[in-house]
Design a protein around this motif. Structure first.
Motif, PDB file in Angstrom:
ATOM      1  N   LEU A 248      -9.730  -0.893  -5.410  1.00 54.39           N
ATOM      2  CA  LEU A 248      -8.842  -0.078  -4.454  1.00 54.39           C
ATOM      3  C   LEU A 248      -7.916  -1.094  -4.681  1.00 54.39           C
ATOM      4  CD1 LEU A 248     -11.184   1.522  -1.803  1.00 54.39           C
ATOM      5  CD2 LEU A 248     -10.299   2.855  -4.232  1.00 54.39           C
ATOM      6  N   GLU A 249      -7.518  -1.948  -3.804  1.00 48.59           N
ATOM      7  CA  GLU A 249      -6.476  -2.572  -3.278  1.00 48.59           C
ATOM      8  C   GLU A 249      -5.704  -2.785  -4.910  1.00 48.59           C
ATOM      9  OE1 GLU A 249      -7.406  -5.784   0.323  1.00 48.59           O
ATOM     10  OE2 GLU A 249      -6.873  -6.294  -1.836  1.00 48.59           O
TER      11      GLU A 249
ATOM     12  N   SER B 110      -4.975  -1.056  -6.963  1.00 49.99           N
ATOM     13  CA  SER B 110      -4.881   0.924  -7.651  1.00 49.99           C
ATOM     14  C   SER B 110      -3.732   1.558  -6.613  1.00 49.99           C
ATOM     15  CB  SER B 110      -6.013   1.814  -6.908  1.00 49.99           C
ATOM     16  OG  SER B 110      -5.704   2.063  -5.677  1.00 49.99           O
TER      17      SER B 110
ATOM     18  N   LEU C 101      -3.536   1.486  -2.939  1.00 49.54           N
ATOM     19  CA  LEU C 101      -3.968   1.993  -1.782  1.00 49.54           C
ATOM     20  C   LEU C 101      -3.166   1.454  -1.032  1.00 49.54           C
ATOM     21  CD1 LEU C 101      -5.219   4.984  -1.049  1.00 49.54           C
ATOM     22  CD2 LEU C 101      -7.248   3.284  -0.886  1.00 49.54           C
TER      23      LEU C 101
ATOM     24  N   GLU D  49       0.212   2.723  -0.602  1.00 45.26           N
ATOM     25  CA  GLU D  49       0.082   4.268  -0.166  1.00 45.26           C
ATOM     26  C   GLU D  49       0.269   4.509   1.494  1.00 45.26           C
ATOM     27  OE1 GLU D  49      -1.713   8.618   0.825  1.00 45.26           O
ATOM     28  OE2 GLU D  49      -3.136   6.679   0.014  1.00 45.26           O
ATOM     29  N   MET D  50      -0.702   4.259   1.488  1.00 43.78           N
ATOM     30  CA  MET D  50      -1.486   3.584   3.967  1.00 43.78           C
ATOM     31  C   MET D  50      -0.316   3.405   4.554  1.00 43.78           C
ATOM     32  SD  MET D  50      -5.508   2.604   3.442  1.00 43.78           S
ATOM     33  CE  MET D  50      -6.844   3.278   2.987  1.00 43.78           C
TER      34      MET D  50
ATOM     35  N   LEU E 125      -7.453  -4.109   2.594  1.00 41.87           N
ATOM     36  CA  LEU E 125      -8.477  -3.213   3.056  1.00 41.87           C
ATOM     37  C   LEU E 125     -10.038  -3.860   3.181  1.00 41.87           C
ATOM     38  CD1 LEU E 125      -7.688  -0.241   0.126  1.00 41.87           C
ATOM     39  CD2 LEU E 125      -7.291  -0.238   2.313  1.00 41.87           C
TER      40      LEU E 125
ATOM     41  N   GLU F 265     -11.664   5.724   5.814  1.00 42.88           N
ATOM     42  CA  GLU F 265     -11.150   6.772   4.284  1.00 42.88           C
ATOM     43  C   GLU F 265     -10.990   5.581   2.758  1.00 42.88           C
ATOM     44  OE1 GLU F 265      -6.243   7.259   2.913  1.00 42.88           O
ATOM     45  OE2 GLU F 265      -6.825   7.800   4.354  1.00 42.88           O
ATOM     46  N   ALA F 266     -10.860   4.343   3.117  1.00 46.23           N
ATOM     47  CA  ALA F 266     -11.293   3.363   2.417  1.00 46.23           C
ATOM     48  C   ALA F 266     -12.493   3.507   2.204  1.00 46.23           C
ATOM     49  CB  ALA F 266     -10.476   2.004   2.144  1.00 46.23           C
TER      50      ALA F 266
ATOM     51  N   ALA G 158     -13.597   6.456  -0.398  1.00 37.87           N
ATOM     52  CA  ALA G 158     -13.221   6.027  -1.777  1.00 37.87           C
ATOM     53  C   ALA G 158     -14.205   4.832  -2.927  1.00 37.87           C
ATOM     54  CB  ALA G 158     -11.938   5.763  -1.601  1.00 37.87           C
TER      55      ALA G 158
END
Length: 163
Positions: free
Chosen positions: A67-68, A70, A72, A75-76, A125, A145-146, A149
């Motif tokens: 996720l990191e 990507s 994200l 964006e956060m 994250l 949220e993370a 996902a």
């Protein structure tokens, strides 16, 4: 608070090193293995350690790393600058983190410093997901949220300890 020898052994196997300052298993994977530990704000060697909730499950941490990668976090962090309600909720998450850490002891060197970039940005994250897993939904909006996902990191059987 106590943590069992079996849990400490599991965490050691997950991390590939002796865990430091662990006072509790803060969350478990659905398979029962430790997923998040709660650690002292000052490690046994005297080092200040702001990361109260630390993800240990290798499958969980691998999924979070994906996720990191990507983008994200970027964006956060941008959304935090643009959304006052999200920013206020994230600040409350920061305050919750500090309060829970203070329950374990005061460490002047890290006073007011939480982890993961809180309260102004997102820089890890792993910390945010660990916080959400440890305290439950509704406290850390970006951790929640993370977590939502993430894939089911435990889906292929026990996520942690191999005999």
């Amino acid at each position: 608070m106590t943590v069992s020898d079996a849990d400490l052994a599991a965490v050691e196997q997950q991390l590939g090193r002796t865990p430091r300052g662990v006072v509790a298993i803060a969350a478990r994977c659905p398979c029962g293995c430790p997923a998040v530990v709660r650690t002292l704000p000052r490690l046994p060697n005297g080092t200040p350690f702001p990361t109260t909730f630390y993800a240990t499950c290798p499958r969980l941490t691998g999924a979070i790393s994906t996720l990191e990668a990507s983008g994200l976090m970027r964006e956060m962090s941008q959304r935090l600058q643009e959304d006052p309600e999200l920013s206020a909720a994230y600040r409350r998450a920061h305050e919750d983190y500090l309060r829970r850490r203070a329950e374990l002891g005061e460490v002047p060197e890290i006073d007011g410093i939480s982890a993961g970039g809180m309260p102004d940005r997102v820089k890890c994250l792993h910390v945010l997901v660990a916080h959400s897993l440890a305290v439950g939904p509704g406290i850390n909006p970006l951790g929640d949220e993370a977590l939502a996902a993430l894939p089911q990191w435990w889906a292929n059987g026990c996520c942690g300890v191999q005999g």
